[in-house]
Write a protein that holds these residues in place. Structure first.
Motif, PDB file in Angstrom:
ATOM      1  N   ASP A 363       0.848  -1.199   0.000  1.00  0.00           N
ATOM      2  CA  ASP A 363       0.000   0.000   0.000  1.00  0.00           C
ATOM      3  C   ASP A 363       0.881   1.244   0.000  1.00  0.00           C
ATOM      4  OD1 ASP A 363      -2.450  -1.152   0.072  1.00  0.00           O
ATOM      5  OD2 ASP A 363      -2.526  -1.289   2.259  1.00  0.00           O
ATOM      6  N   ALA A 364       0.468   2.254  -0.772  1.00  0.00           N
ATOM      7  CA  ALA A 364       1.276   3.488  -0.850  1.00  0.00           C
ATOM      8  C   ALA A 364       1.512   4.062   0.543  1.00  0.00           C
ATOM      9  CB  ALA A 364       0.588   4.492  -1.747  1.00  0.00           C
ATOM     10  N   GLU A 365       0.496   3.932   1.418  1.00  0.00           N
ATOM     11  CA  GLU A 365       0.661   4.523   2.757  1.00  0.00           C
ATOM     12  C   GLU A 365       1.630   3.718   3.636  1.00  0.00           C
ATOM     13  OE1 GLU A 365      -3.037   3.820   5.257  1.00  0.00           O
ATOM     14  OE2 GLU A 365      -3.759   3.349   3.245  1.00  0.00           O
ATOM     15  N   HIS A 366       1.832   2.432   3.285  1.00  0.00           N
ATOM     16  CA  HIS A 366       2.764   1.606   4.077  1.00  0.00           C
ATOM     17  C   HIS A 366       4.198   1.764   3.600  1.00  0.00           C
ATOM     18  CE1 HIS A 366      -0.549  -1.390   5.430  1.00  0.00           C
ATOM     19  NE2 HIS A 366      -0.514  -0.291   6.178  1.00  0.00           N
ATOM     20  N   PRO A 368       6.374   4.105   3.084  1.00  0.00           N
ATOM     21  CA  PRO A 368       7.417   4.802   3.864  1.00  0.00           C
ATOM     22  C   PRO A 368       7.749   4.116   5.189  1.00  0.00           C
ATOM     23  CG  PRO A 368       5.566   6.263   3.331  1.00  0.00           C
ATOM     24  CD  PRO A 368       5.134   4.888   3.008  1.00  0.00           C
ATOM     25  N   GLN A 369       6.925   3.145   5.600  1.00  0.00           N
ATOM     26  CA  GLN A 369       7.141   2.554   6.930  1.00  0.00           C
ATOM     27  C   GLN A 369       7.840   1.204   6.907  1.00  0.00           C
ATOM     28  OE1 GLN A 369       3.533   2.532   9.314  1.00  0.00           O
ATOM     29  NE2 GLN A 369       2.580   3.793   7.772  1.00  0.00           N
ATOM     30  N   ILE A 370       7.938   0.583   5.728  1.00  0.00           N
ATOM     31  CA  ILE A 370       8.378  -0.831   5.738  1.00  0.00           C
ATOM     32  C   ILE A 370       9.791  -1.021   6.251  1.00  0.00           C
ATOM     33  CG2 ILE A 370       6.771  -1.666   3.971  1.00  0.00           C
ATOM     34  CD1 ILE A 370       9.008  -1.380   1.964  1.00  0.00           C
ATOM     35  N   PHE A 371      10.629   0.029   6.201  1.00  0.00           N
ATOM     36  CA  PHE A 371      11.999  -0.125   6.691  1.00  0.00           C
ATOM     37  C   PHE A 371      12.103   0.179   8.186  1.00  0.00           C
ATOM     38  CE2 PHE A 371      12.658   0.576   2.134  1.00  0.00           C
ATOM     39  CZ  PHE A 371      13.460  -0.521   1.847  1.00  0.00           C
ATOM     40  N   HIS A 372      10.978   0.587   8.798  1.00  0.00           N
ATOM     41  CA  HIS A 372      11.018   0.875  10.233  1.00  0.00           C
ATOM     42  C   HIS A 372      11.095  -0.436  11.006  1.00  0.00           C
ATOM     43  CE1 HIS A 372       8.742   4.951   9.730  1.00  0.00           C
ATOM     44  NE2 HIS A 372       9.905   4.912   9.122  1.00  0.00           N
ATOM     45  N   PRO A 373      11.901  -0.480  12.082  1.00  0.00           N
ATOM     46  CA  PRO A 373      11.934  -1.703  12.884  1.00  0.00           C
ATOM     47  C   PRO A 373      10.534  -2.000  13.421  1.00  0.00           C
ATOM     48  CG  PRO A 373      13.493  -0.061  13.712  1.00  0.00           C
ATOM     49  CD  PRO A 373      12.770   0.567  12.590  1.00  0.00           C
ATOM     50  N   PHE A 374      10.190  -3.257  13.414  1.00  0.00           N
ATOM     51  CA  PHE A 374       8.920  -3.774  13.938  1.00  0.00           C
ATOM     52  C   PHE A 374       7.711  -3.488  13.065  1.00  0.00           C
ATOM     53  CE2 PHE A 374      11.422  -2.944  17.859  1.00  0.00           C
ATOM     54  CZ  PHE A 374      11.708  -4.286  18.113  1.00  0.00           C
ATOM     55  N   PHE A 375       7.915  -2.842  11.889  1.00  0.00           N
ATOM     56  CA  PHE A 375       6.727  -2.663  11.038  1.00  0.00           C
ATOM     57  C   PHE A 375       6.481  -3.966  10.292  1.00  0.00           C
ATOM     58  CE2 PHE A 375       4.583  -2.080   7.077  1.00  0.00           C
ATOM     59  CZ  PHE A 375       3.445  -1.416   7.508  1.00  0.00           C
ATOM     60  N   THR A 376       5.319  -4.541  10.493  1.00  0.00           N
ATOM     61  CA  THR A 376       4.975  -5.761   9.755  1.00  0.00           C
ATOM     62  C   THR A 376       3.486  -5.795   9.498  1.00  0.00           C
ATOM     63  OG1 THR A 376       5.081  -8.168   9.749  1.00  0.00           O
ATOM     64  CG2 THR A 376       4.750  -7.164  11.886  1.00  0.00           C
ATOM     65  N   THR A 377       3.121  -6.420   8.373  1.00  0.00           N
ATOM     66  CA  THR A 377       1.690  -6.609   8.123  1.00  0.00           C
ATOM     67  C   THR A 377       1.363  -8.085   8.286  1.00  0.00           C
ATOM     68  OG1 THR A 377       2.201  -6.840   5.785  1.00  0.00           O
ATOM     69  CG2 THR A 377       1.434  -4.676   6.514  1.00  0.00           C
ATOM     70  N   LYS A 378       2.388  -8.850   8.741  1.00  0.00           N
ATOM     71  CA  LYS A 378       2.175 -10.295   8.869  1.00  0.00           C
ATOM     72  C   LYS A 378       1.690 -10.637  10.274  1.00  0.00           C
ATOM     73  CE  LYS A 378       5.689 -10.700   5.478  1.00  0.00           C
ATOM     74  NZ  LYS A 378       7.069 -10.967   5.150  1.00  0.00           N
ATOM     75  N   GLU A 379       1.149 -11.861  10.393  1.00  0.00           N
ATOM     76  CA  GLU A 379       0.667 -12.278  11.715  1.00  0.00           C
ATOM     77  C   GLU A 379       1.843 -12.264  12.689  1.00  0.00           C
ATOM     78  OE1 GLU A 379      -0.955 -16.207  11.403  1.00  0.00           O
ATOM     79  OE2 GLU A 379      -1.897 -15.630   9.531  1.00  0.00           O
ATOM     80  N   THR A 401      22.738   1.499  -0.409  1.00  0.00           N
ATOM     81  CA  THR A 401      21.337   1.845  -0.125  1.00  0.00           C
ATOM     82  C   THR A 401      20.444   0.636  -0.426  1.00  0.00           C
ATOM     83  OG1 THR A 401      21.040   2.591  -2.395  1.00  0.00           O
ATOM     84  CG2 THR A 401      21.524   4.299  -0.754  1.00  0.00           C
ATOM     85  N   LEU A 402      19.275   0.671   0.178  1.00  0.00           N
ATOM     86  CA  LEU A 402      18.267  -0.353  -0.136  1.00  0.00           C
ATOM     87  C   LEU A 402      16.951   0.391  -0.308  1.00  0.00           C
ATOM     88  CD1 LEU A 402      17.474  -3.358  -0.362  1.00  0.00           C
ATOM     89  CD2 LEU A 402      17.052  -3.352   2.085  1.00  0.00           C
ATOM     90  N   THR A 403      16.337   0.265  -1.492  1.00  0.00           N
ATOM     91  CA  THR A 403      15.106   1.020  -1.754  1.00  0.00           C
ATOM     92  C   THR A 403      14.003   0.086  -2.249  1.00  0.00           C
ATOM     93  OG1 THR A 403      15.986   1.483  -3.930  1.00  0.00           O
ATOM     94  CG2 THR A 403      16.190   3.244  -2.306  1.00  0.00           C
ATOM     95  N   ALA A 404      12.760   0.583  -2.136  1.00  0.00           N
ATOM     96  CA  ALA A 404      11.627  -0.247  -2.570  1.00  0.00           C
ATOM     97  C   ALA A 404      10.721   0.544  -3.492  1.00  0.00           C
ATOM     98  CB  ALA A 404      10.830  -0.687  -1.354  1.00  0.00           C
ATOM     99  N   GLU A 405      10.115  -0.172  -4.405  1.00  0.00           N
ATOM    100  CA  GLU A 405       9.140   0.440  -5.307  1.00  0.00           C
ATOM    101  C   GLU A 405       8.020  -0.575  -5.453  1.00  0.00           C
ATOM    102  OE1 GLU A 405      10.832   1.243  -9.213  1.00  0.00           O
ATOM    103  OE2 GLU A 405       8.724   1.374  -9.842  1.00  0.00           O
ATOM    104  N   SER A 406       6.775  -0.123  -5.399  1.00  0.00           N
ATOM    105  CA  SER A 406       5.711  -1.124  -5.474  1.00  0.00           C
ATOM    106  C   SER A 406       4.389  -0.510  -5.920  1.00  0.00           C
ATOM    107  CB  SER A 406       5.530  -1.759  -4.094  1.00  0.00           C
ATOM    108  OG  SER A 406       4.474  -2.676  -4.120  1.00  0.00           O
TER     109      SER A 406
END
Ligand code: ATP
Ligand code: MG
Length: 436
Positions: A363-366, A368-379, A401-406
């Protein structure tokens, strides 16, 4: 009609002729029914599901309000930090379709009802907009509810008053939801911290045990080697050989434990990116292909080297591949494409490695957060939310660097860039014997 006296007079006919008695009685009954309905709706407004998401809340409020006030669109707007999110509900048959509008605010900028009215008027030109602020128990506005009418509404005064009264009740319910979200987020973070503290404790313990075992094992290995040199009779020699093999195996396990618990010093060396990809695929490629994922390799023809820790860079590739596998769960034709390439940027030349999957996307709103520690959408049992933050940390400690595009529902691509390690640099190194 609000005073008891007035109602009594009407009922007893003091103010009315016998002829109009029943008509007035009907009016009184209608008025009471209306009040009852209002009370019933207000009662329902306080029963919003506490864990509902904002679109559901907006649809629920719209449904309840539509029982009292006519309107074309309803919006619930929340001001959170430096952004404003409006959930605009429109009737769609028996249901409500909710569209989200977001707008960023300048630091410290506050939103007034008139500013919000202007925003909705730009979004829905020609509409008549009425917004009321939702106040917290400390009298701080934290959101708004808005009614939009395509035509000038009739009976404006009475409905506006009712809408304002309702806003007070809605304010309490919405604030409760906000508090619930805040508390449950804190509880989740706390649970994950406890989990990671436990993992850290286990890691430390394993490292301690490994260190303790290392010295006696070194003695066993040394002595066995000495004995092997002097023993030429069977079966003694074979037995000593077995002791030697088993000790070597134990040593390897201990080494892995130390590496895992990160107590080991990382050795930097020249590494070829294509080799690293092959090694990792050798480790987990089978696991991916048996789950039906097609793996495509597009590896650079030229040998591309980086200066780094083999274990750490392999860990990044493993994390990216496992995330891709998770995102592909249930996809129709799951595919992972691994590409390695050379990239020239303004800052210098880099070795690139990207992992692309055609899975769930982010999700576009997620994003910016995926590289934050403890951010997960998994169980909670499946993901700790540490994979990407650890990987980013490793990439940065290697000067990369490590970047994401989705795009949600289409694909995700993660790209790792590490400074290239050239032949000249390796020549310098061998000349001076320096290490970086
Ligand atoms: N390839 C991907 N496709 C879709 N979402 C992804 C992908 N990679 C990461 N994500 C999202 O980023 C979140 C964070 O990823 P991260 O690797 O840091 O943690 P995790 O995979 O949830 O947990 P862990 O890696 O500790 O098992 C994931 O929960 C997922 O929502
Ligand atoms: Mg992960």
């Amino acid at each position: 009609m609000h005073h008891k006296q007035e109602i009594l007079e009407k009922l007893t006919g003091i103010q009315s002729s016998r002829k109009s008695y029943y008509r007035e009685l009907n009016l009184v009954v209608d008025e009471m029914k209306k009040k009852n309905r209002q009370l019933e709706v207000i009662n329902c407004l306080t029963k919003i599901k506490i864990d509902a998401d904002w679109s559901e809340v907006s649809a629920y409020l719209a449904e309840q309000l539509s029982r009292l006030i006519p309107f074309d669109l309803f919006a619930l707007t929340l001001v959170e930090g430096t952004s404003l999110s409006a959930y605009v509900a429109k009737r769609n048959g028996a249901d409500w379709r909710v569209r989200t509008l977001t707008q960023s605010l300048k630091r410290g900028e506050s939103v007034s009802t008139s500013a919000l009215d202007r925003l909705f008027q730009t979004e829905h030109p020609g509409c008549h907009v009425t917004s009321v602020a939702l106040q917290s128990r400390l009298n701080k506005p934290f959101g708004f509810i808005t009614l939009l009418h395509q035509k000038q509404p009739q009976d404006d005064g009475e409905h506006l008053l009712l809408f304002q009264q309702i806003a007070e009740h809605v304010g309490v319910s919405v604030e409760n939801i906000l508090l619930f979200k805040d508390v449950s987020e804190k509880v989740q973070i706390e649970a994950r911290l406890i989990q990671s503290a436990k993992l850290a404790a286990i890691g430390e313990m394993a490292a301690g045990v490994a260190h303790e075992l290392n010295s006696p094992l070194t003695a066993i290995l040394g002595n066995v080697q000495l004995l092997l040199r002097e023993t030429h009779t069977e079966p003694q020699r074979q037995m000593l050989q077995d002791v030697f093999q088993c000790s070597v195996r134990c040593k390897k396990i201990i080494q892995n434990l130390l590496t895992f618990s990160r107590q080991e010093e990382y050795q930097f060396e020249r590494l070829f990116i294509n080799d690293l990809v092959e090694v990792v695929l050798g480790l987990i490629g089978y696991q991916l292909t048996v789950s039906g994922i097609c793996i495509t390799k597009r590896l650079a023809d030229e040998p591309l080297a980086v200066w780094g820790s083999r274990h750490q860079i392999e860990q990044i590739i493993i994390n990216l591949l496992l995330n891709a596998r998770d995102a592909l769960h249930g996809a129709s034709s799951p595919e992972i494409v691994i590409t390695t390439f050379r990239q020239e940027t303004d800052d210098g030349v880099y070795v690139g490695m990207s992992v692309r999957d055609n899975g769930a996307g982010i999700d576009a709103e997620h994003l910016p957060q995926i590289f934050h520690p403890f951010f997960t959408t998994k169980e909670q049992t499946k993901g700790t939310g540490l994979g990407l933050s650890v990987s980013l940390g490793i990439a940065e400690s290697h000067g990369g660097t490590l970047t994401a595009e989705s795009v949600r529902g289409e694909y995700s691509t993660f790209t790792l860039l590490l400074p290239i390690y050239t032949d000249e640099e390796s020549a310098d190194e061998s000349e001076t014997g320096a290490s970086r």
